[in-house]
Write an enzyme that holds these catalytic residues in place. Structure first.
Site, PDB file in Angstrom:
ATOM      1  N   CYS A   1     -37.158  26.074  -6.344  1.00  0.00           N
ATOM      2  CA  CYS A   1     -37.576  27.367  -6.877  1.00  0.00           C
ATOM      3  C   CYS A   1     -36.619  27.681  -8.018  1.00  0.00           C
ATOM      4  O   CYS A   1     -35.416  27.859  -7.779  1.00  0.00           O
ATOM      5  CB  CYS A   1     -37.518  28.449  -5.798  1.00  0.00           C
ATOM      6  SG  CYS A   1     -38.016  30.059  -6.424  1.00  0.00           S
ATOM      7  N   GLY A   2     -37.136  27.706  -9.247  1.00  0.00           N
ATOM      8  CA  GLY A   2     -36.265  27.876 -10.414  1.00  0.00           C
ATOM      9  C   GLY A   2     -35.615  29.245 -10.444  1.00  0.00           C
ATOM     10  O   GLY A   2     -34.389  29.372 -10.596  1.00  0.00           O
TER      11      GLY A   2
ATOM     12  N   HIS B   1     -49.575  26.434  -6.230  1.00  0.00           N
ATOM     13  CA  HIS B   1     -49.277  27.391  -7.301  1.00  0.00           C
ATOM     14  C   HIS B   1     -50.325  27.201  -8.418  1.00  0.00           C
ATOM     15  O   HIS B   1     -50.614  26.063  -8.792  1.00  0.00           O
ATOM     16  CB  HIS B   1     -47.903  27.140  -7.926  1.00  0.00           C
ATOM     17  CG  HIS B   1     -46.751  27.437  -7.021  1.00  0.00           C
ATOM     18  ND1 HIS B   1     -46.412  26.645  -5.945  1.00  0.00           N
ATOM     19  CD2 HIS B   1     -45.832  28.446  -7.054  1.00  0.00           C
ATOM     20  CE1 HIS B   1     -45.340  27.155  -5.360  1.00  0.00           C
ATOM     21  NE2 HIS B   1     -44.965  28.245  -6.010  1.00  0.00           N
TER      22      HIS B   1
ATOM     23  N   ASP C   1     -45.816  35.621  -9.366  1.00  0.00           N
ATOM     24  CA  ASP C   1     -44.407  35.518  -9.747  1.00  0.00           C
ATOM     25  C   ASP C   1     -44.109  36.538 -10.839  1.00  0.00           C
ATOM     26  O   ASP C   1     -44.765  36.542 -11.889  1.00  0.00           O
ATOM     27  CB  ASP C   1     -44.132  34.085 -10.254  1.00  0.00           C
ATOM     28  CG  ASP C   1     -42.647  33.765 -10.278  1.00  0.00           C
ATOM     29  OD1 ASP C   1     -41.838  34.700 -10.381  1.00  0.00           O
ATOM     30  OD2 ASP C   1     -42.318  32.565 -10.227  1.00  0.00           O
TER      31      ASP C   1
ATOM     32  N   CYS D   1     -41.518  31.757 -13.786  1.00  0.00           N
ATOM     33  CA  CYS D   1     -41.580  30.651 -12.822  1.00  0.00           C
ATOM     34  C   CYS D   1     -40.848  29.402 -13.355  1.00  0.00           C
ATOM     35  O   CYS D   1     -41.342  28.717 -14.254  1.00  0.00           O
ATOM     36  CB  CYS D   1     -43.026  30.291 -12.459  1.00  0.00           C
ATOM     37  SG  CYS D   1     -43.123  29.233 -11.009  1.00  0.00           S
ATOM     38  N   GLY D   2     -39.709  29.120 -12.744  1.00  0.00           N
ATOM     39  CA  GLY D   2     -38.901  27.977 -13.197  1.00  0.00           C
ATOM     40  C   GLY D   2     -39.589  26.645 -12.963  1.00  0.00           C
ATOM     41  O   GLY D   2     -39.681  25.806 -13.873  1.00  0.00           O
ATOM     42  N   THR D   3     -40.081  26.433 -11.728  1.00  0.00           N
ATOM     43  CA  THR D   3     -40.741  25.147 -11.453  1.00  0.00           C
ATOM     44  C   THR D   3     -42.053  25.046 -12.231  1.00  0.00           C
ATOM     45  O   THR D   3     -42.458  23.953 -12.633  1.00  0.00           O
ATOM     46  CB  THR D   3     -40.971  24.960  -9.938  1.00  0.00           C
ATOM     47  OG1 THR D   3     -41.618  26.115  -9.400  1.00  0.00           O
ATOM     48  CG2 THR D   3     -39.653  24.736  -9.199  1.00  0.00           C
TER      49      THR D   3
HETATM   50  O1  PYC Z   1     -39.265  30.081 -10.237  1.00  0.00           O
HETATM   51  O2  PYC Z   1     -39.872  28.129  -9.475  1.00  0.00           O
HETATM   52  C1  PYC Z   1     -39.908  29.361  -9.437  1.00  0.00           C
HETATM   53  C2  PYC Z   1     -40.745  30.027  -8.418  1.00  0.00           C
HETATM   54  C3  PYC Z   1     -41.571  29.432  -7.522  1.00  0.00           C
HETATM   55  C4  PYC Z   1     -42.140  30.450  -6.762  1.00  0.00           C
HETATM   56  C5  PYC Z   1     -41.641  31.642  -7.220  1.00  0.00           C
HETATM   57  N1  PYC Z   1     -40.786  31.356  -8.247  1.00  0.00           N
END
Ligand code: PYC
Length: 275
Positions: free
Chosen positions: A89-90, A204, A230, A234-236
């Site tokens: 989770c980024g 997702h 989100d 969203c990092g990923t």
């Molecule tokens: O930032 O990767 C992310 C993430 C995944 C689900 C919520 N945030």
């Protein structure tokens, strides 16, 4: 029986992370994927108790601080949410490392973190900004055509960025804060279609459009597994997007990509080719 759990809440670009340090489940030792399975099998009630109402909220990402099994790492973490567990989770990783920094457990420099899907390397700079090198990301399928109930044909890519994504550029409805209810309906319908039409692993959904802020490359809306969206870009999901751009040859290694999220915050990413 009461149980005391110590945690620290933070937010990254609008998306909250709750880091649990004490009172979490005893998952024993060994590789993190095995410990995640123990969490899922034997202690799932604790996941729900810490991130869902009345003590949490559906939007929260939980982060269980663990001892790493890899000696080169400074910490281990298992991310979870209102319905289950995440690979990476980024936004959560940034919240996790910032919380370690806030508590004086890491200083400026490199912080290696073990996750169930691989090791990620975060860097804390002197001004407090946090960057990280994610797990290797890639596109699994391109130009996947879905027949989405109530919407018709939707074309997109399936990619891994630490979680599984279906990514599409859809002009309808507009990617604005006021359209969130319609965006939730659309992305939930897309998720049902992509799961039924060959990609059950995708949890997702990421929709792209033009950015609002000058200088940014793109705006997104991301549906999370628990049917919440989100608040961060969203990092990923940004890594999955970079993997698709790399596969298309439309971004060069090291070139910056500024990804705006639905509430207007942004993440800056770039990719390097892996050996
Ligand atoms: O930032 O990767 C992310 C993430 C995944 C689900 C919520 N945030």
């Amino acid at each position: 029986m009461t149980r005391e759990i110590e945690f620290v809440d933070s937010h990254t670009a609008g998306e909250p992370t709750r880091v649990i340090f004490e009172g979490g489940p005893d998952l024993g030792s060994g590789p993190l994927p095995e410990r995640l399975e123990r969490f899922r099998e034997d202690h799932d009630a604790l996941r729900m108790a810490t991130v869902t109402e009345p003590r949490g909220a559906d939007v929260l990402v939980g982060a269980l601080h663990c001892e790493p099994s890899d000696e080169s790492c400074d910490a281990g973490v298992i991310f979870f949410n209102n319905v289950g567990y995440l690979g990476m989770c980024g936004q959560g990783l940034i919240g996790f490392v910032e919380t370690l920094r806030y508590l004086g457990r890491v200083e400026s420099g490199v912080c290696r973190v073990e996750t169930p899907v691989g090791i990620v390397e975060a860097k804390v700079n002197d001004a407090g900004a946090i960057t990280f090198d994610n797990v290797v990301s890639y596109r699994k399928a391109d130009r996947v055509e879905l027949n989405v109930s109530g919407y018709g044909s939707v074309l997109g890519d399936v990619a891994w960025g630490g979680n599984w994504f279906f990514l599409t550029r859809e002009p309808r409805p507009k990617l604005s804060f006021n359209s969130i209810p319609e965006l939730l309906d659309l992305t939930r319908a897309i998720r049902e279609a992509v799961n039924q039409q060959g990609y059950p692993e995708v949890d997702h959904i990421e929709i792209f459009g033009d950015p609002i802020r000058q200088g940014n490359q793109s705006r997104n809306f991301v549906l999370c597994p628990g049917l919440e969206y989100d608040r961060s870009p969203c990092g990923t999901g940004t890594s999955a997007k970079l993997a698709c751009l790399a596969a298309d040859g439309s971004l060069a290694p090291g070139e910056k990509w500024v990804q705006e999220g639905i509430i207007g915050t942004s993440f800056t990413g770039c990719f390097q080719l892996s050996e």
